[in-house]
Design an enzyme around this catalytic site. Structure first.
Site: not given
Length: 149
Positions: A29-30
């Site tokens: 994910d980020t």
């Protein structure tokens, strides 16, 4: 030294199948943490490679109309996050083997640290989705592997 033109293959160490992989950007994910559903993808790759290492040709069975494996049940427990760039080891062992299904226990490890563990039931089904008996030789291979525990 393995050829750089060949894909990586895992293998058995006693009753354990071991499959190594690296966490890439697409897996995260980020925040750089592996997205939870990607553990299931990692485990699927390891199970498929385990079947190959056991001498089971899923593609031939499918093309021959014999049947395919489908995940009927999966229980997963997450312990710690994997992160971008981590080298992981997926360890798979064969659990109970039934006429139409096999249970596989899997662990995702970063070194000696347990990140996730799962119990997956792989059901053997016909191409139209009905449960059917696994090929006898496959059952024998699984039981042989499981008996090494």
């Amino acid at each position: 030294m393995p050829s750089l033109d060949q894909p990586y293959r895992g293998g058995f160490v006693g009753p354990e199948h071991r499959f190594a992989l690296t966490v890439y950007f697409e897996d995260t994910d980020t925040a750089g943490i592996v997205y939870y559903a990607n553990y299931l993808k990692f485990m699927e790759r390891a199970r498929s490679d385990m079947l190959r290492a056991a001498g089971i040709d899923q593609r031939a069975a499918m093309e021959g109309g014999d049947g395919v494996y489908a995940v009927a049940e999966a229980h997963i427990r997450y312990h710690r996050p994997a992160r971008l760039g981590d080298d992981l080891l997926l360890v798979s062992t064969v659990g109970p083997v039934r006429a139409a299904s096999t249970v596989i226990h899997q662990r995702v490890m970063r070194g000696t640290e347990l990140l996730a563990q799962a119990t997956v039931t792989a059901a053997f089904i016909t191409l139209d989705g009905r449960p059917t008996r696994q090929p006898r030789e496959w059952v024998e291979r699984f039981r042989s592997i499981a008996s090494q525990n």
